[in-house]
Scaffold this motif. Structure first.
Motif, mmCIF file in Angstrom:
data_model
loop_
_atom_site.group_PDB
_atom_site.id
_atom_site.type_symbol
_atom_site.label_atom_id
_atom_site.label_comp_id
_atom_site.label_asym_id
_atom_site.label_seq_id
_atom_site.Cartn_x
_atom_site.Cartn_y
_atom_site.Cartn_z
ATOM 1 N N UNK A 1 1.064 -1.241 0.170
ATOM 2 C CA UNK A 1 -0.240 -0.636 -0.042
ATOM 3 C C UNK A 1 0.937 1.096 0.234
ATOM 4 N N UNK A 2 2.010 0.991 0.476
ATOM 5 C CA UNK A 2 2.958 2.648 0.946
ATOM 6 C C UNK A 2 3.823 2.479 -0.324
ATOM 7 N N UNK A 3 4.113 1.575 -1.215
ATOM 8 C CA UNK A 3 4.614 1.731 -2.983
ATOM 9 C C UNK A 3 3.395 2.176 -3.826
ATOM 10 N N UNK A 4 1.940 1.752 -3.593
ATOM 11 C CA UNK A 4 0.871 2.509 -4.304
ATOM 12 C C UNK A 4 0.618 3.801 -4.196
ATOM 13 N N UNK A 5 1.399 3.911 -2.755
ATOM 14 C CA UNK A 5 0.310 5.486 -2.267
ATOM 15 C C UNK A 5 1.521 6.423 -3.389
ATOM 16 N N UNK A 6 2.760 5.839 -3.344
ATOM 17 C CA UNK A 6 4.169 6.734 -3.353
ATOM 18 C C UNK A 6 3.663 6.939 -4.839
ATOM 19 N N UNK A 7 2.845 6.247 -5.539
ATOM 20 C CA UNK A 7 3.019 6.538 -7.232
ATOM 21 C C UNK A 7 1.187 7.233 -7.540
ATOM 22 N N UNK A 8 0.264 6.624 -6.800
ATOM 23 C CA UNK A 8 -0.610 8.122 -6.371
ATOM 24 C C UNK A 8 -0.682 9.295 -6.974
ATOM 25 N N UNK A 9 -1.194 9.891 -7.628
ATOM 26 C CA UNK A 9 -1.652 11.104 -8.157
ATOM 27 C C UNK A 9 -2.214 11.816 -6.635
ATOM 28 N N UNK A 10 -1.331 13.340 -6.367
ATOM 29 C CA UNK A 10 -2.688 13.832 -5.036
ATOM 30 C C UNK A 10 -4.374 13.676 -5.676
ATOM 31 N N UNK A 11 -5.458 13.221 -5.250
ATOM 32 C CA UNK A 11 -6.141 13.908 -4.596
ATOM 33 C C UNK A 11 -6.914 11.901 -5.506
ATOM 34 N N UNK A 12 -6.366 11.419 -6.171
ATOM 35 C CA UNK A 12 -6.972 9.691 -6.148
ATOM 36 C C UNK A 12 -7.395 9.109 -5.288
ATOM 37 N N UNK A 13 -8.103 8.142 -5.816
ATOM 38 C CA UNK A 13 -8.633 7.085 -4.718
ATOM 39 C C UNK A 13 -8.525 5.811 -4.613
ATOM 40 N N UNK A 14 -8.393 5.370 -3.403
ATOM 41 C CA UNK A 14 -8.295 3.087 -3.184
ATOM 42 C C UNK A 14 -9.210 2.721 -2.931
ATOM 43 N N UNK A 15 -9.222 1.860 -3.728
ATOM 44 C CA UNK A 15 -10.584 1.182 -3.770
ATOM 45 C C UNK A 15 -9.295 -0.675 -3.654
ATOM 46 N N UNK A 16 -10.109 -0.892 -1.575
ATOM 47 C CA UNK A 16 -9.207 -1.985 -1.677
ATOM 48 C C UNK A 16 -10.815 -2.988 -1.580
ATOM 49 N N UNK A 17 -11.137 -4.139 -2.744
ATOM 50 C CA UNK A 17 -12.437 -5.186 -2.352
ATOM 51 C C UNK A 17 -12.178 -6.718 -1.384
ATOM 52 N N UNK A 18 -11.909 -6.277 -0.199
ATOM 53 C CA UNK A 18 -11.704 -7.443 0.489
ATOM 54 C C UNK A 18 -13.432 -7.604 1.326
ATOM 55 N N UNK A 19 -13.097 -9.114 1.998
ATOM 56 C CA UNK A 19 -14.097 -9.308 2.973
ATOM 57 C C UNK A 19 -13.455 -8.695 4.600
ATOM 58 N N UNK A 20 -14.518 -8.663 5.304
ATOM 59 C CA UNK A 20 -14.752 -7.469 6.772
ATOM 60 C C UNK A 20 -14.845 -8.441 7.532
ATOM 61 N N UNK A 21 -13.684 -8.593 8.057
ATOM 62 C CA UNK A 21 -13.971 -10.044 9.339
ATOM 63 C C UNK A 21 -15.276 -8.780 10.355
ATOM 64 N N UNK A 22 -16.153 -9.825 10.777
ATOM 65 C CA UNK A 22 -17.504 -9.093 11.781
ATOM 66 C C UNK A 22 -17.114 -9.208 13.318
ATOM 67 N N UNK A 23 -17.738 -7.855 13.495
ATOM 68 C CA UNK A 23 -17.238 -8.574 15.451
ATOM 69 C C UNK A 23 -17.790 -9.650 16.044
ATOM 70 N N UNK A 24 -17.757 -9.688 17.266
ATOM 71 C CA UNK A 24 -18.052 -10.606 18.082
ATOM 72 C C UNK A 24 -18.414 -12.328 16.738
ATOM 73 N N UNK A 25 -19.779 -12.950 17.465
ATOM 74 C CA UNK A 25 -19.768 -13.966 17.014
ATOM 75 C C UNK A 25 -20.559 -14.195 15.509
ATOM 76 N N UNK A 26 -20.754 -13.255 15.203
ATOM 77 C CA UNK A 26 -21.736 -13.049 14.155
ATOM 78 C C UNK A 26 -20.802 -14.005 12.802
ATOM 79 N N UNK A 27 -21.719 -15.285 12.389
ATOM 80 C CA UNK A 27 -21.094 -15.933 11.055
ATOM 81 C C UNK A 27 -20.785 -15.507 9.355
ATOM 82 N N UNK A 28 -19.496 -15.442 9.421
ATOM 83 C CA UNK A 28 -18.930 -14.898 8.617
ATOM 84 C C UNK A 28 -17.832 -15.473 7.752
ATOM 85 N N UNK A 29 -18.000 -15.687 5.749
ATOM 86 C CA UNK A 29 -17.143 -15.961 5.171
ATOM 87 C C UNK A 29 -15.992 -15.934 5.388
#
Length: 364
Positions: A281-309
């Motif tokens: 991510x640091x490498x990507x940021x160093x090459x991004x123009x000012x004002x650009x947006x980063x979008x990560x497509x990832x699973x996000x682990x929910x809190x507690x005992x909630x079942x999730x892939x």
């Protein structure tokens, strides 16, 4: 665009399903629950066997007896009947009183000739090369090291390079899973405001092609290792977006295109521990123009005992590549270390979320 139900509706339905499953478990003796959990591997291997034999394709034209199925796929009739009977208890195939087996809606997804087939994913999950490391999960937990490196004597990516047959199975499964996520991503995120969209680690270009289809005025840049970048041109041409694309070969640890206003990484950072993910991510940021947006497509682990892939996928990452799934707070911390500020997390109705961030320092 595929019409999908609202995220809140899907979450409510999932919560109801989870509550019913929990109620069912509470009604059963604990030892029965444990037996069912521990024997879950039987389902995996039965479904894999049916997939390898191509049984769903044979039943596509109508119901058949087990003997007829066996004659079509070249298997033993008695053993075929026993496999079909077991799969029918899982809701894969159905036997009628006359002894004829037919497809169920679930079994339809095991056909090889449909656009929504899950056959590539099942063939990967049941492959011995994928199953063997799971037998070393306890040792992996003891050592904290990927089981693949110990079993195969090399990291996962090198194993794929040296075993093209399993690599083909793996890549087909990843392509299908990407396609599975896409309708939910398209419904949740607007790509049209961006003029140049960069897909970092974008493989053969399937995701970038879909994004450019949703953003017809945008240009696209695909960055991938040279070994994979060579095939991307054909995929982008077939999708009709190659005239709007540029392909750059290179490692995301070392370089990145410098002219994008949206940088997309789909399931990249989960392959790596925090140190390596921060470096990417640091490498990507160093090459991004000012004002650009980063979008990560990832699973996000929910809190507690909630079942999730994400919670089981996290074990997969630990076993195979030493990576991890992360909570929303962990993503915020990771991004901050790399010089980003997380702006929002956009949930979807699938297992993937969209983690959006902007640079706190701009291009260096």
């Amino acid at each position: 665009m595929t019409r999908l139900p609202p995220t809140r509706v899907v979450r409510a339905a999932t919560a109801l399903r989870t509550a019913l499953q929990s109620l069912t478990r509470r009604m059963a003796p604990p030892e029965v629950c444990l037996l069912e959990f521990a024997s879950g591997f039987v389902t995996t291997h039965a479904v894999y066997a049916a997939a390898r034999l191509g049984i769903a394709d044979v039943l596509a034209d109508g119901p058949l007896t087990a003997d007829d199925v066996a004659a079509e796929v070249g298997s033993d009739p008695d053993a075929t009947h026993r496999l079909l009977r077991a799969c029918a208890t899982f809701g894969i195939f159905r036997e009628d009183p006359r002894g004829l087996f037919r497809l169920t809606p679930v079994a339809e997804r095991l056909r090889s000739d449909t656009s929504d087939s899950m056959l590539p994913v099942v063939l990967m999950l049941g492959d011995p090369a994928y199953q063997r490391p799971w037998g070393r999960l306890a040792h992996c937990v003891e050592t904290g090291r990927p089981a693949v490196e110990e079993m195969f004597g090399m990291p996962m990516w090198e194993y794929l390079d040296e075993h093209p047959e399993f690599a083909a199975t793996f890549n087909d499964a990843m392509t299908r899973l990407s396609a599975l996520d896409w309708p939910t991503v398209e419904a949740a995120y607007d790509f049209t405001p961006y003029s140049t969209i960069v897909d970092i680690g974008g493989g053969h270009g399937q995701l970038l092609a879909r994004i450019l289809g949703a953003a017809p005025l945008a240009k696209g840049v695909l960055q991938e290792r040279e070994a994979l970048a060579g095939d991307a041109e054909e995929h982008l041409r077939a999708a009709g977006v190659l005239p709007r694309c540029r392909i750059e070969a290179g490692s995301f640890f070392e370089t990145a295109p410098s002219d994008g206003d949206l940088y997309v990484l789909r399931r990249v950072v989960h392959d790596f521990d925090d140190g390596q993910a921060t470096a990417i991510l640091t490498n990507v940021r160093r090459h991004m123009p000012r004002g650009a947006t980063l979008l990560l497509m990832e699973s996000v682990v929910p809190p507690g005992n909630t079942p999730h892939f994400a919670k089981t996928l996290d074990l997969d990452m630990m076993l195979f590549v030493g990576g991890r799934e992360r909570t929303e707070r962990e993503f915020a911390t990771l991004l901050e270390r790399a010089g980003f500020r997380m702006t929002r997390v956009v949930p979807t109705i699938s297992t993937i979320s969209l983690v959006e961030a902007v640079s706190t320092g701009g291009q260096l």
